[in-house]
Design a protein around this motif. Structure first.
Motif, PDB file in Angstrom:
ATOM      1  N   PHE A   1     -84.768  49.005 -34.491  1.00 42.03           N
ATOM      2  CA  PHE A   1     -84.477  49.091 -33.060  1.00 42.03           C
ATOM      3  C   PHE A   1     -83.676  47.866 -32.656  1.00 42.03           C
ATOM      4  N   TYR A   2     -82.955  47.990 -31.548  1.00 42.72           N
ATOM      5  CA  TYR A   2     -81.957  46.994 -31.151  1.00 42.72           C
ATOM      6  C   TYR A   2     -82.142  46.634 -29.687  1.00 42.72           C
ATOM      7  N   HIS A   3     -81.890  45.370 -29.388  1.00 36.18           N
ATOM      8  CA  HIS A   3     -81.951  44.873 -28.018  1.00 36.18           C
ATOM      9  C   HIS A   3     -80.530  44.533 -27.584  1.00 36.18           C
ATOM     10  N   VAL A   4     -80.085  45.141 -26.487  1.00 33.24           N
ATOM     11  CA  VAL A   4     -78.754  44.869 -25.944  1.00 33.24           C
ATOM     12  C   VAL A   4     -78.869  44.603 -24.447  1.00 33.24           C
ATOM     13  N   ASP A   5     -77.871  43.904 -23.907  1.00 29.81           N
ATOM     14  CA  ASP A   5     -77.739  43.725 -22.462  1.00 29.81           C
ATOM     15  C   ASP A   5     -76.541  44.543 -21.987  1.00 29.81           C
ATOM     16  N   VAL A   6     -76.750  45.310 -20.931  1.00 28.07           N
ATOM     17  CA  VAL A   6     -75.753  46.261 -20.440  1.00 28.07           C
ATOM     18  C   VAL A   6     -75.268  45.837 -19.059  1.00 28.07           C
ATOM     19  N   PHE A   7     -74.001  46.078 -18.792  1.00 27.55           N
ATOM     20  CA  PHE A   7     -73.320  45.728 -17.549  1.00 27.55           C
ATOM     21  C   PHE A   7     -73.086  44.231 -17.429  1.00 27.55           C
ATOM     22  N   SER A   8     -72.898  43.575 -18.562  1.00 28.15           N
ATOM     23  CA  SER A   8     -72.532  42.163 -18.564  1.00 28.15           C
ATOM     24  C   SER A   8     -71.805  41.842 -19.854  1.00 28.15           C
TER      25      SER A   8
ATOM     26  N   GLU B   1     -71.793  38.791 -20.940  1.00 31.02           N
ATOM     27  CA  GLU B   1     -72.474  37.594 -21.421  1.00 31.02           C
ATOM     28  C   GLU B   1     -73.911  37.925 -21.785  1.00 31.02           C
ATOM     29  N   PRO B   2     -74.428  37.339 -22.861  1.00 32.15           N
ATOM     30  CA  PRO B   2     -75.832  37.583 -23.213  1.00 32.15           C
ATOM     31  C   PRO B   2     -76.775  37.004 -22.174  1.00 32.15           C
ATOM     32  N   PHE B   3     -77.985  37.585 -22.111  1.00 32.61           N
ATOM     33  CA  PHE B   3     -79.037  37.152 -21.198  1.00 32.61           C
ATOM     34  C   PHE B   3     -78.640  37.355 -19.741  1.00 32.61           C
ATOM     35  N   SER B   4     -77.840  38.362 -19.526  1.00 32.57           N
ATOM     36  CA  SER B   4     -77.482  38.795 -18.182  1.00 32.57           C
ATOM     37  C   SER B   4     -77.421  40.315 -18.225  1.00 32.57           C
TER      38      SER B   4
END
Length: 322
Positions: free
Chosen positions: A6-13, A15-18
């Motif tokens: 499984f994978y962790h992603v940030d969406v609508f940014s 930059e990471p951690f946003s």
């Protein structure tokens, strides 16, 4: 025993951690719905998405919040498409993916740009439902701590859907002051045919949404961006066939940018495109032992419940009941 990635992603940014965090399970064959729900609660993201491969570029997808399964959602599908592109090095710089959901299929186009992906989803047409009366609007506004003066002049709350029906509330101010103040809010908006509310502050092009208890606010809501974009185009606040940006999540410390384009069809808003950047944060492994445990745990609960009901029916009390 098989382990599950499984994978962790940030969406609508970009930059990471946003942006809006998301957990993507790419090989969920054999998972029960109960296992998906429990895993979503464990991950503590606003939503998780579970994929089951059908062809190279088509998947069956299941979307869960910590409380329930959803028939449609925005940022989980965009994030999952980016993960699929990342996992297929043979894919071109641009690729297209099809997601089969509970009640509709959607396509997503992804483009690799260095360490990030740009993903755009075609949500289809927006369907406009009930337009609230002035009295109905005043009642709903009171439930969220706002008044008629906060509405954008000449606009009233409207139910709109591209797969998930929202009661969209068009505001001119005070979106950040809104807070659900009644315990039966979900029942109240369900009476209008809505699943959630979405706030659209028109002068700032800002969005807000969350659960119907007022406890959890969403950081960036792709399904809301689609219907908000359709509303803005339908009533002349934005031009059709051009990309514009909506904003969400800044008040939560995770500023997000949601890009929308609304095509025109016979003088009315047609297909709604919603997109944004996706950043990969981490990849992980779920133990197959744990997945089997979760599935068996629910089966054990069901067997226990069925055994209890059978025993109850054979008891004197059960035989004497209707």
């Amino acid at each position: 025993m098989k382990n599950y990635p499984f994978y962790h992603v940030d969406v609508f940014s970009a930059e990471p951690f946003s942006g809006n965090g998301l957990t993507v399970f790419t090989e969920s064959e054999g998972f029960s719905k109960e296992a998906m729900q429990n895993l979503t609660r464990e991950m503590r993201q606003f939503e998780s998405i579970f994929l089951q491969k059908k062809t190279f570029d088509k998947v069956r997808a299941f979307v869960f919040t910590c409380e329930e399964e959803l028939d449609f959602a925005g940022h989980p599908i965009l994030g999952a498409a980016a993960v699929l592109h990342d996992l297929n090095p043979s894919a071109e710089e641009k690729a297209e993916w099809e997601f089969e959901l509970n009640e509709k299929n959607v396509t997503v186009t992804t483009e690799r740009k260095g360490n990030i992906f740009e993903a755009v989803m075609n949500q289809g047409m927006a369907f406009f439902g009930k337009l609230l009366s002035i009295d109905e609007s005043a009642s709903i506004l009171h439930c969220i701590g706002l008044s008629a003066e906060d509405l954008y002049p000449g606009c009233l709350p409207t139910v709109i859907s591209t797969g998930l029906p929202y009661l969209l509330i068009p505001l001119q101010k005070n979106a950040l002051k809104s807070k659900i103040r009644v315990v039966d809010f979900e029942e109240r908006i369900q009476a209008f045919g809505a699943k959630f509310i979405g706030l659209l502050e028109i002068p700032t092009l800002s969005l807000r949404s969350g659960d119907n208890k007022g406890k959890v606010e969403d950081i960036a809501t792709g399904s809301l961006a689609g219907i908000a974009g359709a509303y803005l185009v339908k009533y002349g606040f934005q031009k059709p066939n051009s990309v514009f940006r909506l904003n969400q999540g800044k008040n939560l410390g995770r500023p997000s940018q949601l890009f929308v384009e609304v095509k025109m069809k016979n003088g009315e808003p047609g297909d709604v495109l919603v997109g944004g950047s996706v950043v990969k944060i981490s990849q992980n492994i779920l133990s197959g032992d744990l997945t089997e445990y979760i599935n068996n745990m629910q089966k054990s609960r069901n067997d226990h419940r069925n055994g209890y009901l059978s025993t109850f029916k054979e008891s004197p009390l059960g035989k004497g009941s209707r």
